[in-house]
Design a protein around this motif. Sequence first.
Motif, PDB file in Angstrom:
ATOM      1  N   LYS A   1       9.613   2.177  18.875  1.00 23.03           N
ATOM      2  CA  LYS A   1       8.299   2.809  18.807  1.00 23.03           C
ATOM      3  C   LYS A   1       8.158   3.631  17.532  1.00 23.03           C
ATOM      4  N   ARG A   2       9.200   4.343  17.192  1.00 22.37           N
ATOM      5  CA  ARG A   2       9.156   5.143  15.969  1.00 22.37           C
ATOM      6  C   ARG A   2       8.950   4.243  14.753  1.00 22.37           C
ATOM      7  N   ALA A   3       9.618   3.097  14.734  1.00 26.16           N
ATOM      8  CA  ALA A   3       9.453   2.147  13.636  1.00 26.16           C
ATOM      9  C   ALA A   3       8.039   1.579  13.611  1.00 26.16           C
ATOM     10  N   ALA A   4       7.513   1.242  14.793  1.00 26.41           N
ATOM     11  CA  ALA A   4       6.154   0.704  14.871  1.00 26.41           C
ATOM     12  C   ALA A   4       5.138   1.730  14.388  1.00 26.41           C
ATOM     13  N   ASP A   5       5.312   2.981  14.803  1.00 20.50           N
ATOM     14  CA  ASP A   5       4.382   4.037  14.392  1.00 20.50           C
ATOM     15  C   ASP A   5       4.409   4.240  12.879  1.00 20.50           C
ATOM     16  N   ALA A   6       5.600   4.211  12.287  1.00 19.33           N
ATOM     17  CA  ALA A   6       5.717   4.382  10.842  1.00 19.33           C
ATOM     18  C   ALA A   6       5.043   3.231  10.100  1.00 19.33           C
ATOM     19  N   SER A   7       5.209   2.021  10.613  1.00 19.34           N
ATOM     20  CA  SER A   7       4.595   0.857   9.968  1.00 19.34           C
ATOM     21  C   SER A   7       3.083   0.903  10.082  1.00 19.34           C
ATOM     22  N   LEU A   8       2.594   1.279  11.260  1.00 17.85           N
ATOM     23  CA  LEU A   8       1.147   1.349  11.445  1.00 17.85           C
ATOM     24  C   LEU A   8       0.537   2.422  10.547  1.00 17.85           C
ATOM     25  N   LYS A   9       1.222   3.545  10.400  1.00 17.69           N
ATOM     26  CA  LYS A   9       0.717   4.587   9.510  1.00 17.69           C
ATOM     27  C   LYS A   9       0.617   4.074   8.082  1.00 17.69           C
ATOM     28  N   CYS A  10       1.616   3.331   7.639  1.00 19.83           N
ATOM     29  CA  CYS A  10       1.577   2.764   6.290  1.00 19.83           C
ATOM     30  C   CYS A  10       0.402   1.806   6.148  1.00 19.83           C
ATOM     31  N   ILE A  11       0.204   0.947   7.134  1.00 17.42           N
ATOM     32  CA  ILE A  11      -0.912  -0.012   7.100  1.00 17.42           C
ATOM     33  C   ILE A  11      -2.242   0.724   7.047  1.00 17.42           C
ATOM     34  N   ASP A  12      -2.398   1.729   7.902  1.00 17.99           N
ATOM     35  CA  ASP A  12      -3.656   2.485   7.939  1.00 17.99           C
ATOM     36  C   ASP A  12      -3.907   3.225   6.632  1.00 17.99           C
ATOM     37  N   MET A  13      -2.851   3.806   6.061  1.00 18.52           N
ATOM     38  CA  MET A  13      -3.008   4.517   4.798  1.00 18.52           C
ATOM     39  C   MET A  13      -3.356   3.542   3.665  1.00 18.52           C
ATOM     40  N   CYS A  14      -2.798   2.348   3.714  1.00 24.91           N
ATOM     41  CA  CYS A  14      -3.144   1.331   2.714  1.00 24.91           C
ATOM     42  C   CYS A  14      -4.615   0.956   2.819  1.00 24.91           C
ATOM     43  N   LYS A  15      -5.088   0.767   4.041  1.00 20.23           N
ATOM     44  CA  LYS A  15      -6.505   0.429   4.234  1.00 20.23           C
ATOM     45  C   LYS A  15      -7.393   1.547   3.705  1.00 20.23           C
ATOM     46  N   ALA A  16      -7.015   2.799   3.995  1.00 15.81           N
ATOM     47  CA  ALA A  16      -7.801   3.938   3.537  1.00 15.81           C
ATOM     48  C   ALA A  16      -7.834   4.026   2.017  1.00 15.81           C
ATOM     49  N   ALA A  17      -6.768   3.548   1.379  1.00 15.11           N
ATOM     50  CA  ALA A  17      -6.685   3.574  -0.083  1.00 15.11           C
ATOM     51  C   ALA A  17      -7.283   2.328  -0.721  1.00 15.11           C
ATOM     52  N   GLY A  18      -7.853   1.451   0.105  1.00 13.98           N
ATOM     53  CA  GLY A  18      -8.453   0.233  -0.424  1.00 13.98           C
ATOM     54  C   GLY A  18      -7.455  -0.863  -0.730  1.00 13.98           C
ATOM     55  N   ARG A  19      -6.248  -0.732  -0.186  1.00 18.01           N
ATOM     56  CA  ARG A  19      -5.215  -1.748  -0.403  1.00 18.01           C
ATOM     57  C   ARG A  19      -5.240  -2.766   0.730  1.00 18.01           C
ATOM     58  N   ALA A  20      -4.857  -3.996   0.438  1.00 12.72           N
ATOM     59  CA  ALA A  20      -4.912  -5.066   1.443  1.00 12.72           C
ATOM     60  C   ALA A  20      -3.965  -6.181   1.057  1.00 12.72           C
ATOM     61  N   LEU A  21      -3.750  -7.106   1.984  1.00 13.24           N
ATOM     62  CA  LEU A  21      -2.985  -8.303   1.674  1.00 13.24           C
ATOM     63  C   LEU A  21      -3.672  -9.058   0.550  1.00 13.24           C
ATOM     64  N   TYR A  22      -2.882  -9.563  -0.370  1.00 14.47           N
ATOM     65  CA  TYR A  22      -3.419 -10.289  -1.523  1.00 14.47           C
ATOM     66  C   TYR A  22      -4.193 -11.508  -1.047  1.00 14.47           C
ATOM     67  N   ASN A  23      -5.416 -11.652  -1.542  1.00 12.06           N
ATOM     68  CA  ASN A  23      -6.232 -12.786  -1.112  1.00 12.06           C
ATOM     69  C   ASN A  23      -7.241 -13.149  -2.204  1.00 12.06           C
ATOM     70  N   LYS A  24      -6.747 -13.231  -3.418  1.00  8.79           N
ATOM     71  CA  LYS A  24      -7.619 -13.490  -4.561  1.00  8.79           C
ATOM     72  C   LYS A  24      -8.100 -14.928  -4.610  1.00  8.79           C
ATOM     73  N   TYR A  25      -7.307 -15.849  -4.041  1.00 13.88           N
ATOM     74  CA  TYR A  25      -7.658 -17.272  -4.086  1.00 13.88           C
ATOM     75  C   TYR A  25      -7.683 -17.840  -2.666  1.00 13.88           C
ATOM     76  N   PRO A  26      -8.637 -17.413  -1.841  1.00 18.36           N
ATOM     77  CA  PRO A  26      -8.630 -17.821  -0.425  1.00 18.36           C
ATOM     78  C   PRO A  26      -8.789 -19.321  -0.210  1.00 18.36           C
ATOM     79  N   ASP A  27      -9.377 -20.016  -1.166  1.00 14.94           N
ATOM     80  CA  ASP A  27      -9.562 -21.465  -1.028  1.00 14.94           C
ATOM     81  C   ASP A  27      -8.358 -22.264  -1.510  1.00 14.94           C
ATOM     82  N   ASN A  28      -7.372 -21.567  -2.045  1.00 13.33           N
ATOM     83  CA  ASN A  28      -6.168 -22.233  -2.529  1.00 13.33           C
ATOM     84  C   ASN A  28      -4.953 -21.423  -2.069  1.00 13.33           C
ATOM     85  N   PRO A  29      -4.530 -21.595  -0.814  1.00 15.81           N
ATOM     86  CA  PRO A  29      -3.431 -20.767  -0.287  1.00 15.81           C
ATOM     87  C   PRO A  29      -2.109 -20.935  -1.018  1.00 15.81           C
ATOM     88  N   VAL A  30      -1.906 -22.062  -1.700  1.00 22.28           N
ATOM     89  CA  VAL A  30      -0.689 -22.227  -2.500  1.00 22.28           C
ATOM     90  C   VAL A  30      -0.703 -21.225  -3.649  1.00 22.28           C
TER      91      VAL A  30
END
Length: 620
Positions: A264-293
């Motif tokens: 649970k402690r690990a899950a909470d730490a990971s979720l906090k990182c994900i949430d903070m990334c979203k708040a900072a405008g960070r996201a999974l790379y998806n610059k070429y959604p039509d070309n997943p390669v």
Amino acid sequence: MIRKYTFILTAIASAALALTSCESFLDKAPDENLTVDDIFANRLYTIDFLTHTYSWIPTEANMADDGGAWRNPYTAGCDEMECAYGGAYGHLINNGSWNSTNINQTQIWGESYMALRKVNMMLERVDGVPASEDEIRHWKGECHFLRAFFHFLAFRAFGAIPIADRCYDPKEDLMSIRRSPADSVANFIARECDLAAEYLYDEDKWPSTDTGRATRLSALGLKSRVLLYIASPLYNGNKQQAELKDPIDGTNLINQTYDAEKWKRAADASLKCIDMCKAAGRALYNKYPDNPVKNYASIFTDCWNDEILWAKNIGTYVHWLNCADPVSFGWFSIFNPTQEMVDAYEMEDGSTPITGYTNDGLTPIINKESGYVEEGFIETADESGMARWQAGVCNMYTHREPRFYASINFAGAIWKWNAPNYNFNDPHTLEFWYKGCDGKGVAGSDYCKTGYLLRKLVHPDRVPNGYIPNQQWVYLRLGEVYLNYAEALNEYSGPTAEVYAAVDAIRNRAGLPGLPKGLTKEQMRDKIKHERRIELAFEVHRFFDVRRWLDAENTESKPIHSMDIYAGEHMQDPAFYRRVKVEDRVFEAPKHYFLPIYQVEIDKHQRKELVQNLGWTAVQ
């Protein structure tokens, strides 16, 4: 001067003396006889001192162990790769001949503590530097992050380690230094990450010229990883390690009582990182959604994109590129994925092509419903617009998932097809069969040993004997944190909707469908392990993942295989596409779950305060 020494006790003593001044008859520039006091009495000298501390961060792109310290023996030392360079330390890991004497070739133990000496020195002096309060606060954040990171490098390799939270005086009884329990080490690293996150700037405060320095999201990402590790079976109630104890008070160095709350402690730490990334405008790379390669491949070549939490600028690292390019380009073909790694990639519809192997360990058990075909050659080229294969390649390399084509160079694959100013057989077809231009029959001492070359992480625009792009080595990225979160939450709560969402976010970005619904906790665990194997391949995760899961005695004790590089006259010669054994591999449990501490370090402690990891004894 400092780098002449490689051992913790020598490092602690020598680093304290290395910065003091001495008189000389030679005339010297004003900054050549700096004392420690001089350095931290000057803002610019302090900045230089901190910047130099970053130089101790290992260049993990150096998978071939090409001289120097801070090598990466891990990628070639597990089932995802065979390194064609004979001097790679990974060979000693794979054949079981590594020991407490030759482990010093990796220099992991000594380099960690020499770096920590510098970090601690700055933390103890930084408040007196003539600089703004804001700047000093951020410097402290960088130091706390680096202290966490250098401890983590030693922790992941050796488990329980001494905690270096201060500078030692050479006059102290350095023989009293002992290993702290793994839980204490992980908790210390997590606390350092918390301090770093409190002090560090947000990403948008860093000028673009300062990429590579620690940020708040770097600290949150590292905390996510270390708490996942300490929650895992290797550290959490592992009875195999019951005999590993502190020699003075008998404390277990690996916790013998399973604690579900660690997940649970690990899950909470990971979720906090994900949430903070979203708040900072960070996201999974998806610059070429039509070309997943291209989308997946560009995570590692589009420097400092929104997915990267921390990386190292490696510039025009020619050796890395030379090891990755084929012999027809005049280079080495060193980084060779195994057939087992190739087999692990799914089909384009997300189905599993190979479910296992027969008793010979060689013959694949093919899932016929997946559409995977081992024999024959396709008549038509890929029409998806992603240049996944050309007409005439072996069927086993067709209709695989996008990450396969972004990660693996196979016989008949097109490489460097879009390189600027590139005229050599453009596009160039890779020919790993015996008489091909990249094959054993025409190569010298350097040749591809498995019939595959690493494509992932390697910039496609590098021109042989020409243009060399700047690159980065990624240590922490958001994609990993999503998988950390999914694994920890599944272990704590089972396959909840949040677990599915985290894994499916990774799969969907890679052009794959989401996981099937209705999985049990155990089934989801297997899916997450598989997803980490593919998504994080060759990023220095697999070596430690199979160990922290206690899976290594199964995955690392088997032979690895390849195509028959000693056969084949052309691309459609079936003789080449025959599975053969490359080598047997050795794994002894519990011995090989941790690296041995260098025996010289153990022998220095005449009172035996520093205990060796289980199974490792002095080599006569």
